[in-house]
Design an enzyme around this catalytic site. Structure first.
Site, PDB file in Angstrom:
ATOM      1  CD  GLU A 108      -1.195  -0.280   3.703  1.00 30.90           C
ATOM      2  OE1 GLU A 108      -2.426  -0.270   3.493  1.00 30.90           O
ATOM      3  OE2 GLU A 108      -0.722  -0.489   4.832  1.00 30.90           O
TER       4      GLU A 108
ATOM      5  CG  HIS B  48       1.956  -0.043   8.480  1.00 30.52           C
ATOM      6  ND1 HIS B  48       2.026  -1.328   7.974  1.00 30.52           N
ATOM      7  CD2 HIS B  48       0.661   0.350   8.325  1.00 30.52           C
ATOM      8  CE1 HIS B  48       0.833  -1.689   7.521  1.00 30.52           C
ATOM      9  NE2 HIS B  48      -0.011  -0.684   7.729  1.00 30.52           N
TER      10      HIS B  48
ATOM     11  NE  ARG C  89      -7.338  -5.450  15.160  1.00 30.09           N
ATOM     12  CZ  ARG C  89      -8.321  -5.801  14.347  1.00 30.09           C
ATOM     13  NH1 ARG C  89      -8.488  -5.184  13.191  1.00 30.09           N
ATOM     14  NH2 ARG C  89      -9.139  -6.765  14.673  1.00 30.09           N
TER      15      ARG C  89
END
Length: 274
Positions: free
Chosen positions: A82, A140, A160
């Site tokens: 991304e 990140h 997560r």
């Protein structure tokens, strides 16, 4: 040639905002904050890319994503690289990318369990105009006070690692298995390759260009779709009108006419610019 104006999906998030961005209506007074706006294709298939706006008031979870090989092994069509184009950032706003220094997945696990992973990450200051590419495996977290456009491989697969004590599910085993426990190494921005055309990233999973206003003709290979996202301005793509806050997909050979002063993103899958 096919040009299609995409539908928008407003996604409520606890870390979202009540004040969005020009081109989008704010939530109703007393309504839940909006964190994301997605652009959705009308067909039943799963397109290669997903484009969305993010509006953050607080830090998002510490997370990562698998690459294509790991995602397919888990039963998904693709992994997730991304990138982010920063439209606005409050003073002091940051995004964490990678670790401050080389570490190990086991130390990341301990940090995720006791919360110290937040301090292990390299929180980089961001401002309007910045561009960041986050490959699969990069640990990140997006900070608060940021408005950005995200271009990503289209898959709903996020691991997560830490979520500041919330009760949301964590994915430590899967996330750490694909995590790169090292400092982030940014991809170089290629820059302007012709007047009004800047290449922000060229592969490996998609190309992202930034255009100014004017007229241009773009020809995409057979079977490849391009996503035109106007950040500012208005125009027409093969007879389909668009304005800031919208997104249009095109295929084949398309003529794009953008008003003077427009600021456009154009994304398409692949490793090389067209």
């Amino acid at each position: 040639m096919t040009a299609t104006l995409l539908a928008t999906k407003r996604v409520e998030k606890p870390w979202g905002r009540h004040t969005l961005w020009p081109g989008f209506s704010d939530p109703a007074p007393g309504g839940d904050p909006i964190g994301e706006i997605w652009f959705q294709t009308p067909d039943a298939g799963t397109p290669d890319l997903l484009i969305k706006y993010l509006f953050t008031s607080d830090r998002l979870s510490v997370q990562d994503h698998p690459d294509d090989e790991a995602a397919r092994a888990a039963g998904y069509p693709r992994g997730k690289d991304e990138c982010w184009v920063i439209l606005d950032a409050e003073p002091g706003a940051t995004i964490a990318l990678g670790t401050k220094e080389p570490t190990t997945r086991e130390k990341l696990r301990q940090g995720a369990l006791d919360g110290s992973i937040v301090d292990m990450l390299d929180w980089k200051p961001v401002k309007a105009g910045d561009f960041l590419y986050s490959p699969a495996g990069t640990v990140h977290a997006i900070g608060g006070g940021i408005t950005l456009v995200e271009v990503q491989q289209n898959v709903d697969l996020t691991y997560r690692l830490y979520d500041y004590g919330s009760d949301r599910e964590l994915h430590l085993d899967a996330g750490l298995k694909v995590a790169d426990p090292n400092p982030f190494r940014p991809k170089p921005i290629i820059g302007e390759v012709e007047p009004g055309r800047t290449i922000l990233c060229e592969g490996p999973k998609f190309v992202l260009e930034r255009w100014t206003g004017g007229d241009r003709t773009v020809t995409l290979p057979d079977g490849v779709t391009g996503w035109l996202t106007p950040l500012k301005g208005e125009g027409v793509a093969d007879g389909v009108a668009w304005r800031a806050g919208e997104c249009v997909t095109v295929s084949g050979t398309a003529h794009v006419s953008a008003a003077a002063g427009s600021d456009l993103l154009f994304a398409y899958p692949g490793a090389k610019r067209i």
